[in-house]
Design an enzyme around this catalytic site. Structure first.
Site, PDB file in Angstrom:
ATOM      1  CB  SER A 294      -0.893  -0.005   1.245  1.00  0.00           C
ATOM      2  OG  SER A 294      -1.319   1.317   1.535  1.00  0.00           O
ATOM      3  CE  LYS A 300      -4.271  -3.560   3.764  1.00  0.00           C
ATOM      4  NZ  LYS A 300      -5.029  -2.401   3.319  1.00  0.00           N
TER       5      LYS A 300
END
Ligand code: ARG
Length: 476
Positions: A294, A300
């Site tokens: 991300s 992420k």
């Protein structure tokens, strides 16, 4: 091959092209808009190989029955081979004025070899020509996709063999139901994909007849040999009704139906991958090769490939619905509506192939977090059915009664916030006096899966045998 045709739009070229193809009747060329809505060369260039194959078979047949000379056939052969070379090298002058791949190739052939090129269209029409080319294209696509499905099945079966005895929670309603093995879960997808392969094989069987020689719609007065062209093109025989032959697109619809069902299967697996990768589950890990990060949240690791496989299902199903809608109102025989058959099929085939490749890649890439799966396999009273079965088998309770007793024990465990196996024998006996120590032997997840030896059940012995059977069959 050039996908983007190099096109010029001047009126002079439109006029000249129209003149060469149907100039006997038409004094002027089409308007720019007419040309734009009419032309399919932008997408049907993909059919060039099939178009040349069909023309070679047609020319050989015309020569055999004496409709063209041996010299003409030789010239056509050489000309078409040169054209194939031009297209492959990206040097072919695709012209939008020439509407589609059939007229582009034919016009170029005549440009190169003269008179003989003009004889090639004897006893055929673009209507049977496009039906033939498109069947050949779909047949090639079927062969490629079947091989890809086999590869995904093999990837799944190999991993199933490796994890034949590793437990995970089995779900119904996405609620913990009973323990299963990870290998068993993966083999479920092998079964689905095997049916997908079967649907393609079935579609191929019905597809494999030759429309060439049906001409525009009524057949032809020339003494053509349709069995000869059928054999040359690898078809099982000629189509039996010329009207049906030029207006049938069932093969494309069957292909798209098979695609839509298979894409639905791939999407279900993709959805499981997304769930399994999520932090609350953490059943598997995907490597950097099949995840993205991300731009704002450094922690992420997103399963984008799985999400996109799930999404491709939309366009594949859309292609099926789109073509069904195009076809549903058409009177016999050919109508230009049918030119809209190609893009959905090309698009769906591409999306399907990419999805299969991504699923194969993720299947080989994923690392199961076995201790996590095992921990969750035992949660949620997943061996409650084993307890009920024990009451039936050992105490001879009717199943409905055993279900009731087990329900009370689950309620007791829930209230005490412990697992079933953590209840004491005394506590169990307070609900059903006949229960003995032996009951604890069926409450572990390993005992639970090991007991599921019924045909098709999740017992590790079954799964290992099935995985081995699939691996052998798929490698053969
Ligand atoms: N480009 C056309 C198609 O894809 C070829 C057939 C055209 N036939 C005709 N009668 N206009 O369907």
């Amino acid at each position: 091959m050039t996908e983007d045709a190099d096109v010029t739009n001047d009126a002079e070229r439109r006029n000249a092209a129209a003149n060469a193809q149907w100039g006997g009747r038409f004094a002027a060329g089409p308007s720019v808009i007419m040309q734009e809505i009419n032309a399919s060369i932008g997408f049907d260039q993909k059919l060039w190989r099939q178009d040349i194959r069909g023309s070679l078979a047609h020319a050989a047949m015309l020569a055999k029955i004496g409709l063209i000379s041996a010299e003409d056939e030789q010239a056509i052969r050489t000309g078409l081979a040169d054209i194939a070379g031009e297209i492959e090298a990206g040097r072919f002058p695709f012209a939008v004025e020439l509407e589609d791949i059939h007229m582009n190739i034919e016009a170029r052939l005549t440009e190169r070899i003269g008179e003989a090129g003009k004889r090639l269209h004897t006893a055929r029409s673009r209507n049977d020509q496009v039906a033939t080319d498109f069947r050949l294209w779909v047949r090639d696509a079927i062969d490629g996709l079947s091989a890809q499905i086999t590869d995904v099945m093999l990837a799944l079966a190999e991993r199933a063999a490796a994890y034949a005895g590793d437990v995970m929670p089995g779900f119904t309603h996405l609620q913990t139901a009973q323990p299963v093995t990870f290998g068993h879960h993966l083999l479920a997808y092998v079964e689905m994909l095997d049916r997908d392969r079967g649907r393609l094989a079935d579609c191929r069987k019905r597809l494999n007849v030759n429309p060439l020689g049906s001409a525009a719609l009524a057949g032809t007065s020339f003494p053509i040999d349709r069995h000869m062209t059928a054999a040359a093109l690898g078809f099982d025989g000629p189509t039996a009704n010329s009207l049906d032959a030029v207006s049938d697109r069932d093969f494309a619809l069957e292909f798209l139906s098979a695609a839509a069902i298979s894409a639905m299967h791939l999407s279900r697996f993709a959805e499981e991958i997304v769930i399994w990768c999520s932090a609350p589950y953490r059943f598997i890990r995907l490597s950097d090769a099949f995840t993205t990060g991300s731009s704002i949240m450094p922690q992420k690791r997103n399963p984008d490939a799985a999400e996109l496989v799930r999404a491709k299902t939309g366009r594949i199903t859309g292609s099926l619905v789109g073509l069904l809608t195009v076809m549903k109102g058409l009177p016999l025989a050919y109508a230009k509506d049918m030119q809209e058959d190609k893009e959905p099929v090309f698009d769906a085939a591409e999306a399907w192939a990419l999805s299969l490749a991504a699923i194969a890649g993720m299947t080989r890439d994923m690392t199961p977090v076995l201790e996590r799966m095992r921990a969750l396999a035992g949660s949620g009273f997943s061996t409650a059915t084993d307890l009920a079965d024990w009451l039936v088998r050992v105490l001879k309770l009717p199943f409905r009664e055993a279900h009731h007793v087990t329900g009370r024990l689950v309620a007791m465990a829930e209230q005490r916030a412990v697992d079933l196996a953590d209840l004491s024998l005394a506590e169990m006996r307070s609900v059903e006096a006949g229960i003995t120590d032996d009951v604890f032997s069926v409450l572990t997840v390993d005992a639970s899966v090991a007991s599921r030896t019924s045909f098709g059940g999740t017992a590790p012995v079954n799964v290992a045998r099935e995985a081995a059977r699939w691996c052998a069959a798929l490698q053969a």
